[in-house]
Scaffold this active site. Structure first.
Site, short mmCIF file in Angstrom:
data_model
loop_
_atom_site.label_atom_id
_atom_site.label_comp_id
_atom_site.label_asym_id
_atom_site.label_seq_id
_atom_site.Cartn_x
_atom_site.Cartn_y
_atom_site.Cartn_z
N GLY A 49 -45.43 -27.12 7.66
CA GLY A 49 -44.80 -27.89 6.41
C GLY A 49 -44.26 -26.84 5.54
O GLY A 49 -44.29 -25.80 5.45
N GLN A 50 -43.57 -27.48 4.51
CA GLN A 50 -42.90 -26.80 3.42
C GLN A 50 -43.66 -26.89 2.19
O GLN A 50 -44.82 -26.79 1.97
CB GLN A 50 -41.45 -27.12 3.27
CG GLN A 50 -40.74 -26.82 4.61
CD GLN A 50 -39.14 -27.32 4.59
OE1 GLN A 50 -38.51 -26.94 3.76
NE2 GLN A 50 -38.75 -27.98 5.68
N ILE A 51 -42.88 -26.97 1.07
CA ILE A 51 -43.63 -27.05 -0.44
C ILE A 51 -43.97 -28.25 -0.92
O ILE A 51 -43.07 -29.29 -0.60
CB ILE A 51 -42.80 -26.27 -1.30
CG1 ILE A 51 -43.74 -26.09 -2.63
CG2 ILE A 51 -41.58 -26.83 -1.65
CD1 ILE A 51 -42.97 -24.73 -3.53
N THR A 52 -45.00 -28.57 -1.43
CA THR A 52 -45.55 -29.98 -1.65
C THR A 52 -46.09 -30.06 -3.23
O THR A 52 -46.72 -28.77 -3.54
CB THR A 52 -46.24 -30.88 -0.71
OG1 THR A 52 -45.99 -32.29 -1.27
CG2 THR A 52 -47.37 -30.53 -0.59
N HIS A 89 -49.63 -31.28 -5.31
CA HIS A 89 -50.86 -31.96 -5.48
C HIS A 89 -51.31 -32.23 -6.82
O HIS A 89 -50.97 -31.35 -7.73
CB HIS A 89 -51.84 -31.51 -4.87
CG HIS A 89 -51.97 -31.11 -3.10
ND1 HIS A 89 -51.39 -32.20 -2.48
CD2 HIS A 89 -51.82 -30.26 -2.40
CE1 HIS A 89 -51.24 -31.91 -1.23
NE2 HIS A 89 -51.46 -30.71 -1.16
N ALA A 123 -47.56 -37.29 2.39
CA ALA A 123 -47.03 -36.17 2.97
C ALA A 123 -48.14 -35.63 4.08
O ALA A 123 -49.35 -36.23 3.79
CB ALA A 123 -46.91 -34.87 1.97
N GLY A 141 -54.44 -31.79 6.08
CA GLY A 141 -54.53 -33.35 6.49
C GLY A 141 -53.28 -33.86 5.85
O GLY A 141 -52.06 -33.60 6.06
N CYS A 178 -41.04 -30.99 0.19
CA CYS A 178 -40.76 -30.78 1.68
C CYS A 178 -39.56 -30.33 2.08
O CYS A 178 -39.30 -30.59 3.30
CB CYS A 178 -41.28 -32.14 2.45
SG CYS A 178 -43.07 -32.27 2.15
#
Length: 228
Positions: A82-85, A87, A152, A165, A183
């Site tokens: 995946g890309q950037i997220t 948290h 996500a 996860g 993302c």
């Protein structure tokens, strides 16, 4: 598609919830150590639920242009897909460490099952979670031709053991997403259970996650009760 529940001889998956905020690098180190132990046959499968301090994480497909405010929060490069997220507090992160060999050795089926897990969780709060072609994660139809992302999914599999996860927005500060293109998806937004009018706390969200997980992956046991 593979039977992701696996064989009837599989032990229940350990279910561990850590209260408070968990440091991200420490969490990754612990998760990778547990996944290695599962591969070596010295530990059982586990789902580990945490919250992190406000951070951005960049997956293996992340693009620098999607980080709009690089100085806002710490940025960690991570080995998940995946890309950037984002948290942060109010978001439940579930690290999923499963042995996929007895569960069909099918990564595509595993990712599909992870999506089903989130969709089943949302269904318990009368929310319709959606898949969208070309967009990873689970979405809520905004009703104006656009969607808002509520969860996500970013996983990695090494020697058929999964790690990393999902993250599902319960009640995070959605303004913190303004520092990134989540993302890499433009033209859509982000949302949460509370933003959707569901006054859900973390404990209630965890109960729904566990129930939906068991429907798809099989039984769980509290980590404190698991055989060492």
């Amino acid at each position: 598609m593979a039977d992701i529940r696996g064989t009837t001889t599989l032990a229940p998956v350990e279910w561990l919830v850590t209260p408070g905020l968990t440091d991200y690098p420490a969490a990754v180190a612990r998760m990778e150590a547990r996944a290695a132990a599962i591969r070596d046959g010295t530990a059982g499968e586990q789902v580990w639920l945490v919250e992190h301090p406000p951070i951005y994480t960049a997956g293996t497909s992340a693009q620098d242009r999607d980080l709009i405010a690089p100085g806002r929060f710490p940025v960690y490069k991570t080995g998940r897909g995946g890309q950037i997220t984002y948290h942060g507090p109010g978001q439940r992160v579930a690290y999923v460490m499963l042995d996929l060999k007895p569960r069909g050795s099918d990564i595509r089926a595993f990712v599909h099952a992870m999506e089903d897990w989130v969709i089943g969780t949302l269904d318990q709060f009368n929310l319709k979670g959606l898949r969208r072609d070309g967009r990873v994660g689970v979405w809520i139809d905004r009703g104006d031709g656009h969607d808002d992302k509520i969860a996500a999914i970013g996983v990695r599999v090494r020697r058929w053991v999964s790690f990393h996860g999902i993250s599902i927005n319960v009640e995070p500060d959605l303004g913190h997403y303004a520092g990134i293109i989540p993302c890499g998806v433009r033209g859509h937004g982000v949302t949460s259970l509370v933003d959707q009018g569901r006054p859900v706390g973390m404990v209630e969200a965890d109960m729904a996650l566990r129930s939906a997980f068991e429907e798809i992956f099989g039984p769980t046991v509290d980590a404190a009760e698991a055989v060492a």
